[in-house]
Design a protein around this motif. Structure first.
Motif, PDB file in Angstrom:
ATOM      1  N   PHE A  48       0.839  -1.199   0.000  1.00  0.00           N
ATOM      2  CA  PHE A  48       0.000   0.000   0.000  1.00  0.00           C
ATOM      3  C   PHE A  48       0.876   1.251   0.000  1.00  0.00           C
ATOM      4  CE2 PHE A  48      -3.520  -2.739   0.870  1.00  0.00           C
ATOM      5  CZ  PHE A  48      -4.666  -2.020   0.570  1.00  0.00           C
ATOM      6  N   ARG A  49       1.945   1.213   0.782  1.00  0.00           N
ATOM      7  CA  ARG A  49       2.823   2.385   0.844  1.00  0.00           C
ATOM      8  C   ARG A  49       3.487   2.642  -0.495  1.00  0.00           C
ATOM      9  NH1 ARG A  49       6.906   4.198   5.697  1.00  0.00           N
ATOM     10  NH2 ARG A  49       7.633   6.106   4.682  1.00  0.00           N
ATOM     11  N   GLU A  50       3.919   1.571  -1.155  1.00  0.00           N
ATOM     12  CA  GLU A  50       4.576   1.735  -2.454  1.00  0.00           C
ATOM     13  C   GLU A  50       3.591   2.274  -3.491  1.00  0.00           C
ATOM     14  OE1 GLU A  50       7.471   2.089  -5.114  1.00  0.00           O
ATOM     15  OE2 GLU A  50       7.732   1.560  -2.993  1.00  0.00           O
ATOM     16  N   ALA A  51       2.349   1.803  -3.451  1.00  0.00           N
ATOM     17  CA  ALA A  51       1.342   2.249  -4.412  1.00  0.00           C
ATOM     18  C   ALA A  51       1.009   3.723  -4.247  1.00  0.00           C
ATOM     19  CB  ALA A  51       0.076   1.405  -4.272  1.00  0.00           C
ATOM     20  N   THR A  52       1.156   4.236  -3.046  1.00  0.00           N
ATOM     21  CA  THR A  52       0.798   5.636  -2.770  1.00  0.00           C
ATOM     22  C   THR A  52       2.015   6.552  -2.692  1.00  0.00           C
ATOM     23  OG1 THR A  52       0.833   5.218  -0.371  1.00  0.00           O
ATOM     24  CG2 THR A  52      -1.278   4.949  -1.504  1.00  0.00           C
ATOM     25  N   ARG A  53       3.214   5.999  -2.826  1.00  0.00           N
ATOM     26  CA  ARG A  53       4.445   6.769  -2.601  1.00  0.00           C
ATOM     27  C   ARG A  53       4.514   8.037  -3.445  1.00  0.00           C
ATOM     28  NH1 ARG A  53       9.081   5.318  -0.286  1.00  0.00           N
ATOM     29  NH2 ARG A  53       8.485   3.113  -0.336  1.00  0.00           N
ATOM     30  N   ALA A  54       4.209   7.933  -4.726  1.00  0.00           N
ATOM     31  CA  ALA A  54       4.332   9.092  -5.615  1.00  0.00           C
ATOM     32  C   ALA A  54       3.397  10.214  -5.192  1.00  0.00           C
ATOM     33  CB  ALA A  54       4.059   8.678  -7.060  1.00  0.00           C
ATOM     34  N   GLU A  55       2.173   9.853  -4.792  1.00  0.00           N
ATOM     35  CA  GLU A  55       1.214  10.880  -4.381  1.00  0.00           C
ATOM     36  C   GLU A  55       1.607  11.509  -3.054  1.00  0.00           C
ATOM     37  OE1 GLU A  55      -0.906  11.956  -6.442  1.00  0.00           O
ATOM     38  OE2 GLU A  55      -0.458  10.373  -7.892  1.00  0.00           O
TER      39      GLU A  55
END
Length: 308
Positions: free
Chosen positions: A278-285
């Motif tokens: 989940f953290r990786e999926a949201t990292r860019a945002e």
């Protein structure tokens, strides 16, 4: 005798409502009865939107209220430091940030940009995702409509997970969940239980993606009208209420978890691998949120977080 009017938006069992009651008692005690605080516990029950607390306090219709910091981030961008999902790992470190140099700087920023002053920071709960069908991975989020706060940083994060975010006022949230207007929503356990969201959303993923911060706000002009002695007494009362409210919030997590399980709600813990996904999926945002702040603010946040 001076009477202050303080407003809230939640029900009888809410940790905020209980904190407000402590505040009312503490104000009288800390000012030897020279100042009283009348607590309007739930303006929603009288037809208001929860967000009306902000305008009512800034206009002087109310003298104070509690409300989520995320709703003021458009006016005080630095408050968005606490909208960095999956960044602050636990309550202890969040409290250290709020009660240290960062919290002091944020008070100054709010005072400069609005008609409020921040007298305290309350625990608005570790936020999790509840849903009508199980969510156990990022892939399970695809295409689901999720209710979020009216905050673009939040909405961008949930879009990055595949959700279709919908900003809905607290007043209208229970109906949106009950009627299927949204497939999921994110909130602390105390809100999921006390707003009866679990009756329709029978699955909870314990993401702990954010610790919400509720600002204790007072109308700046009203505060300036108080004597230094009365204002100091009010601040001591808010400090006492803040400590009590945080204890209520921590205790309530265990109480609500047990009650939700007893009512047959499926509660799934997010393991380390799942959290990393989940953290990786949201990292860019989250980096976009972070990039909105000056290097000075980022440095202060990182320094305070690492020292906590």
């Amino acid at each position: 005798m001076i009477e202050l009017k303080f407003g809230g938006y939640q029900g009888d069992k809410s940790v905020h409502t209980r904190g407000g009651r402590v505040l009312a008692e503490a104000v009288a005690e800390e000012t030897n009865g020279e100042v009283t605080l009348t607590f309007d516990e739930n303006i929603v029950s009288r037809g208001h939107k929860a967000a009306d607390l902000l305008s009512m306090t800034e206009s002087g219709e109310l003298d104070g209220c509690y409300f989520s910091s995320s709703y003021l981030a458009n006016r005080v961008p630095e408050l968005g430091l606490f909208d960095q999902h999956f960044v602050v790992p636990d309550r202890r470190r969040a409290y250290a940030l709020l009660d240290g140099a960062l919290g002091d700087r944020l008070r100054s920023e709010v005072a400069a940009a609005t008609g409020y002053e921040v007298l305290g920071y309350w625990d608005n709960g570790l936020r999790h995702i509840s849903s009508a069908r199980p969510i156990r991975s990022v892939e399970d989020c695809q295409g689901l409509k999720i209710r979020t706060l009216a905050n673009e940083d939040h909405q961008r994060v949930f879009r990055s997970l595949g959700f279709d975010p919908k900003a809905i006022d607290v007043r209208d949230l229970p109906d949106a969940v009950r009627t299927g207007k949204v497939d999921a929503q994110e909130n602390p356990l105390t809100n999921i239980l006390n707003f009866n969201l679990h009756e329709s959303h029978r699955h909870i993923l314990m993401t702990r993606h954010l610790l919400g911060v509720a600002l204790v706000l007072f109308n700046a002009e009203r505060l300036n009208s108080l004597t230094p002695e009365h204002r100091a007494g009010l601040q001591r009362a808010v400090d006492r209420a803040s400590q009590a409210q945080r204890r209520f919030a921590e205790d309530d997590d265990a109480i609500c978890s047990a009650e939700l399980r007893a009512q047959g709600v499926e509660i799934t813990e997010l393991d380390d691998a799942g959290r990393a996904a989940f953290r990786e999926a949201t990292r860019a945002e989250v980096e976009i949120t972070r990039s909105q702040f000056s290097p000075e603010w980022r440095e202060l946040f990182d320094k305070e977080l690492s020292a906590a």
